[in-house]
Design an enzyme around this catalytic site. Structure first.
Site, PDB file in Angstrom:
ATOM      1  N   GLY A  67      -0.589  12.636  77.707  1.00 51.47           N
ATOM      2  CA  GLY A  67      -0.803  14.118  77.304  1.00 51.47           C
ATOM      3  C   GLY A  67      -0.072  14.574  76.179  1.00 51.47           C
ATOM      4  N   GLY A  69       1.557  18.160  74.542  1.00 53.64           N
ATOM      5  CA  GLY A  69       2.128  19.714  74.871  1.00 53.64           C
ATOM      6  C   GLY A  69       2.066  20.540  73.704  1.00 53.64           C
ATOM      7  CB  VAL A  70       2.680  23.946  72.954  1.00 44.26           C
ATOM      8  CG1 VAL A  70       2.737  24.760  71.629  1.00 44.26           C
ATOM      9  CG2 VAL A  70       1.514  24.566  73.891  1.00 44.26           C
ATOM     10  CG  PHE A  71       6.669  23.459  71.337  1.00 43.51           C
ATOM     11  CD1 PHE A  71       6.175  23.757  70.057  1.00 43.51           C
ATOM     12  CD2 PHE A  71       6.982  24.473  72.322  1.00 43.51           C
ATOM     13  CE1 PHE A  71       5.974  25.143  69.696  1.00 43.51           C
ATOM     14  CE2 PHE A  71       6.870  25.800  71.705  1.00 43.51           C
ATOM     15  CZ  PHE A  71       6.291  26.094  70.683  1.00 43.51           C
ATOM     16  CB  VAL A  74       4.116  13.423  78.117  1.00 40.35           C
ATOM     17  CG1 VAL A  74       4.751  12.369  79.182  1.00 40.35           C
ATOM     18  CG2 VAL A  74       4.942  14.351  78.125  1.00 40.35           C
ATOM     19  CE  LYS A  92       8.699  18.095  77.445  1.00 37.91           C
ATOM     20  NZ  LYS A  92       9.150  19.185  78.215  1.00 37.91           N
ATOM     21  CG  ASP A 190       5.404  27.327  82.282  1.00 36.62           C
ATOM     22  OD1 ASP A 190       4.525  28.380  82.538  1.00 36.62           O
ATOM     23  OD2 ASP A 190       5.107  26.753  81.327  1.00 36.62           O
TER      24      ASP A 190
END
Length: 401
Positions: A67, A69-71, A74, A92, A190
């Site tokens: 995947g 993410g925004v920053f 992974v 990550k 979050d």
């Protein structure tokens, strides 16, 4: 959720994906290049362009992508030094950008604190293994788990949810994780189904993604902390916040687990407040008077002012002050085979979680001792497996070993 699902689940806490011009310089071992292409192993936004079979840090061989993410990105990897002992890990890879690196270092600090206080790995927070630098990217090595709760809901309970016994098992584990966070004075900030991972047997979950985590105490007031659907009202109103913001988010997740539906699908913060009031009634005026952002949503007489496009179309405005709250109960249906007493206790648990005033909201200690969680005492060791029921619902079948 239809064709809009990929859009409405976006995280406005992050805003637009980072596209920034790098400046030359160093930051604790991180070498940021002037080259806009970041050599040929980064894309133009600073994401690392990995390839399958690549070996990171000398012994982590990438086996699959997991995947983006925004920053960060992974990947799944095999630890070549682990032998037969749990060789699979998740890595990550943080974007090659100064602020993202600093944020990643804070996440490492949080993970180290949580792990050091949970040596026996029983507190349902993802297990942190190590971190390292690779080609100017900070990399976090974590235990590898099967899927997240968003995927569980879509696969096993889309639009109908999971069996209540499964929800109870997951609930207890989430509350144990919240208790661990509180003991370590950490706010997750979050919590949502996407940030809750489950193992291959789907009988154990763990909180993950602590990139937004904050130390408990005095923090900056911001109206976009926590992904919107799971955002507590005190965040939107601009009030001080503590562990109760994570409890609200967990409540949203539990409702979603049982029903398969999002409880507060507001398109804006203004829309979110309206949904909160529809469920629980008007906000206490004392609470509104203290909010830094109250005037964005309420007039000088503390009457709600609709600015959300959908609410304006419905001519929603001051009428909300006279709306009778529905409560959580009517939104939760009973399904064949459910224990009526257990369902009643679940509704009571959610009613106590969804209290608008964070000072009066259910605490994690109270949640762990709630009748829905404690249930009846059973002898022996309990095990659990996800099993299918007639009608497409699933539950965690418990048995004694």
């Amino acid at each position: 959720m239809g064709a809009r699902s990929s859009d409405i689940l976006c995280d406005d806490i992050f805003g637009v994906s980072p596209i920034r011009v790098q400046k030359s310089g160093n930051l604790e071992g991180m070498h940021v290049r002037k080259n806009s292409l970041r050599d040929n192993w980064d894309d133009e936004h600073g994401y690392y362009k990995y390839h399958l079979g690549e070996v990171l840090d000398g012994h982590y061989r990438i086996t699959a992508g997991s995947g983006k993410g925004v920053f960060s990105t992974v990947v799944q990897a095999k630890d070549l030094k682990a032998g037969e002992n749990d060789p699979e890990v998740a890595i990550k890879i943080i974007c090659n950008e100064k602020e993202r690196y600093k944020s990643g270092k804070r996440e490492v600090s949080v993970l180290e604190k949580l792990s050091s206080a949970d040596r026996e790995d029983k507190r349902h927070c993802v297990r942190f293994i190590s971190s390292f630098m690779y080609r100017d990217h900070l990399c976090l090595v974590l235990e590898s788990l099967h899927m997240n709760l968003r995927e569980v809901i879509k696969k096993f309970g889309r639009d109908i949810g999971l069996k209540l016994t499964a929800v109870r098992t997951y609930s207890k584990q989430l509350f144990i994780a919240l208790k661990h966070l509180k003991d370590c004075s950490i706010l997750h900030c979050d919590i949502k189904p996407d940030n809750i991972l489950v193992n291959g047997s789907r009988n154990m979950l763990k909180l993950c993604d602590f990139g937004s985590a904050l130390p408990a105490g005095i923090n900056d007031i911001t109206p976009i902390l926590v992904s919107r659907f799971y955002r507590a009202p005190e965040i939107i109103l601009g009030l001080p916040y503590d562990h109760s913001l994570d409890m609200w988010s967990v409540g949203c997740c539990l409702y979603e687990l049982y029903t398969g539906k999002i409880l507060f699908p507001g398109g804006t913060n203004n829309g979110m407040l309206w949904l909160h009031m529809e469920l629980k009634g008007p906000f206490p005026k004392k609470m509104l008077r203290k909010g830094a952002f109250t005037t964005q949503h309420f007039d000088q007489d503390l009457n709600f002012h609709a600015t959300d496009e959908n609410l304006v179309k419905k001519a929603v405005n001051k009428v909300c002050m006279n709306v009778k709250p529905s409560g959580v109960g009517p939104k939760i249906s009973s399904f064949p085979g459910e224990d009526p007493k257990m369902l009643s206790r679940f509704k009571d648990l959610l009613e106590k979680i969804f209290v608008l005033d964070p000072q009066k909201r259910l605490t994690v200690s109270q949640a762990l001792s709630h009748p829905f969680i404690t249930g009846r005492s059973m002898g022996g060791r309990k095990c659990a497996l996800l099993a299918e029921l007639p009608g497409g619902r699933y539950h965690i079948r418990q048995y004694l070993s």
